[in-house]
Design a protein around this motif. Structure first.
Motif, PDB file in Angstrom:
ATOM      1  N   PHE A 233       2.486  -5.731  -3.552  1.00 35.21           N
ATOM      2  CA  PHE A 233       1.102  -5.447  -3.180  1.00 35.21           C
ATOM      3  C   PHE A 233       0.133  -5.717  -4.331  1.00 35.21           C
ATOM      4  O   PHE A 233      -0.843  -6.448  -4.170  1.00 35.21           O
ATOM      5  N   ALA A 234       0.376  -5.127  -5.496  1.00 34.81           N
ATOM      6  CA  ALA A 234      -0.545  -5.312  -6.626  1.00 34.81           C
ATOM      7  C   ALA A 234      -0.533  -6.747  -7.133  1.00 34.81           C
ATOM      8  O   ALA A 234      -1.580  -7.321  -7.422  1.00 34.81           O
ATOM      9  N   HIS A 235       0.647  -7.337  -7.226  1.00 30.03           N
ATOM     10  CA  HIS A 235       0.763  -8.702  -7.752  1.00 30.03           C
ATOM     11  C   HIS A 235       0.057  -9.710  -6.851  1.00 30.03           C
ATOM     12  O   HIS A 235      -0.627 -10.609  -7.334  1.00 30.03           O
ATOM     13  N   LEU A 236       0.231  -9.563  -5.550  1.00 30.63           N
ATOM     14  CA  LEU A 236      -0.390 -10.501  -4.604  1.00 30.63           C
ATOM     15  C   LEU A 236      -1.789 -10.076  -4.172  1.00 30.63           C
ATOM     16  O   LEU A 236      -2.513 -10.859  -3.567  1.00 30.63           O
ATOM     17  N   GLY A 237      -2.132  -8.821  -4.446  1.00 29.64           N
ATOM     18  CA  GLY A 237      -3.444  -8.333  -4.047  1.00 29.64           C
ATOM     19  C   GLY A 237      -3.582  -8.141  -2.551  1.00 29.64           C
ATOM     20  O   GLY A 237      -4.671  -8.297  -1.997  1.00 29.64           O
ATOM     21  N   VAL A 238      -2.477  -7.821  -1.885  1.00 26.73           N
ATOM     22  CA  VAL A 238      -2.491  -7.620  -0.432  1.00 26.73           C
ATOM     23  C   VAL A 238      -1.730  -6.340  -0.093  1.00 26.73           C
ATOM     24  O   VAL A 238      -0.977  -5.814  -0.904  1.00 26.73           O
ATOM     25  N   THR A 239      -1.949  -5.838   1.102  1.00 23.75           N
ATOM     26  CA  THR A 239      -1.100  -4.793   1.672  1.00 23.75           C
ATOM     27  C   THR A 239      -0.886  -5.128   3.133  1.00 23.75           C
ATOM     28  O   THR A 239      -1.647  -5.912   3.727  1.00 23.75           O
ATOM     29  N   TYR A 240       0.141  -4.564   3.694  1.00 20.53           N
ATOM     30  CA  TYR A 240       0.458  -4.760   5.105  1.00 20.53           C
ATOM     31  C   TYR A 240       0.780  -3.404   5.696  1.00 20.53           C
ATOM     32  O   TYR A 240       1.320  -2.539   5.002  1.00 20.53           O
ATOM     33  N   PRO A 241       0.508  -3.218   6.973  1.00 20.14           N
ATOM     34  CA  PRO A 241       0.994  -1.998   7.616  1.00 20.14           C
ATOM     35  C   PRO A 241       2.517  -1.987   7.543  1.00 20.14           C
ATOM     36  O   PRO A 241       3.154  -3.037   7.514  1.00 20.14           O
ATOM     37  N   MET A 242       3.090  -0.803   7.500  1.00 21.57           N
ATOM     38  CA  MET A 242       4.539  -0.681   7.424  1.00 21.57           C
ATOM     39  C   MET A 242       5.025   0.187   8.570  1.00 21.57           C
ATOM     40  O   MET A 242       4.655   1.360   8.672  1.00 21.57           O
ATOM     41  N   VAL A 243       5.830  -0.392   9.449  1.00 22.77           N
ATOM     42  CA  VAL A 243       6.432   0.359  10.549  1.00 22.77           C
ATOM     43  C   VAL A 243       7.675   1.042   9.999  1.00 22.77           C
ATOM     44  O   VAL A 243       8.549   0.397   9.421  1.00 22.77           O
TER      45      VAL A 243
ATOM     46  N   GLN B 180       3.731   8.660   2.831  1.00 21.18           N
ATOM     47  CA  GLN B 180       2.394   8.095   2.640  1.00 21.18           C
ATOM     48  C   GLN B 180       1.892   8.209   1.202  1.00 21.18           C
ATOM     49  O   GLN B 180       1.276   7.263   0.696  1.00 21.18           O
ATOM     50  N   PRO B 181       2.158   9.313   0.489  1.00 22.21           N
ATOM     51  CA  PRO B 181       1.687   9.382  -0.909  1.00 22.21           C
ATOM     52  C   PRO B 181       2.331   8.339  -1.830  1.00 22.21           C
ATOM     53  O   PRO B 181       1.839   8.098  -2.921  1.00 22.21           O
ATOM     54  N   LEU B 182       3.402   7.702  -1.387  1.00 23.13           N
ATOM     55  CA  LEU B 182       4.125   6.749  -2.223  1.00 23.13           C
ATOM     56  C   LEU B 182       3.617   5.319  -2.103  1.00 23.13           C
ATOM     57  O   LEU B 182       4.055   4.447  -2.860  1.00 23.13           O
ATOM     58  N   THR B 183       2.710   5.061  -1.161  1.00 22.49           N
ATOM     59  CA  THR B 183       2.320   3.674  -0.898  1.00 22.49           C
ATOM     60  C   THR B 183       0.859   3.536  -0.502  1.00 22.49           C
ATOM     61  O   THR B 183       0.265   4.467   0.037  1.00 22.49           O
ATOM     62  N   SER B 184       0.310   2.362  -0.769  1.00 16.08           N
ATOM     63  CA  SER B 184      -1.042   2.050  -0.322  1.00 16.08           C
ATOM     64  C   SER B 184      -1.029   1.479   1.094  1.00 16.08           C
ATOM     65  O   SER B 184      -2.077   1.335   1.717  1.00 16.08           O
ATOM     66  N   ALA B 185       0.157   1.159   1.601  1.00  9.80           N
ATOM     67  CA  ALA B 185       0.276   0.608   2.955  1.00  9.80           C
ATOM     68  C   ALA B 185       0.005   1.687   3.993  1.00  9.80           C
ATOM     69  O   ALA B 185       0.306   2.862   3.776  1.00  9.80           O
TER      70      ALA B 185
END
Length: 106
Positions: free
Chosen positions: A41-51, A67-72
């Protein structure tokens, strides 16, 4: 013109399985999210929803736990109990490459 250094995320989502988490699974999941955040996420500058596919009992607290462990954005999905208990072939791997499949049900 458009800034050529801007990369548009291709869309989609990530999928993880988080059923009946043991202490070992919780520790591994914490490490997984740290690595995912830093190197993806940080390296690519993106996030995706996570099922997050999970069992019924874990689904009640999965957002609170993860949820506290991720920006997704996490999206819980409950696996039906009959699917969690049906027989299916297994596999095991040594060093992630030498894999052997179990016998299929008859």
């Amino acid at each position: 013109g458009r800034d050529q250094t801007t990369v548009e995320p291709p869309g989609g989502c990530l999928v993880i399985i988080y059923t009946y988490p043991t202490d070992e699974i919780r520790r591994d999941t914490l490490e997984f999210f740290k690595v995912l955040e830093k190197y993806y996420f940080a390296h690519l500058g993106v996030t995706y929803p996570m099922v997050v596919f999970t069992d019924q009992a874990t689904s009640a607290t999965v957002l609170e736990q993860l949820q506290p462990l991720t920006s997704a954005r996490l999206v819980p999905a409950v696996i039906p109990q009959d699917e969690l208990t049906r027989h299916m072939p297994s596999y095991s791997c040594v060093d992630g490459i030498d894999c052997v499949a179990g016998a299929a049900p008859t």
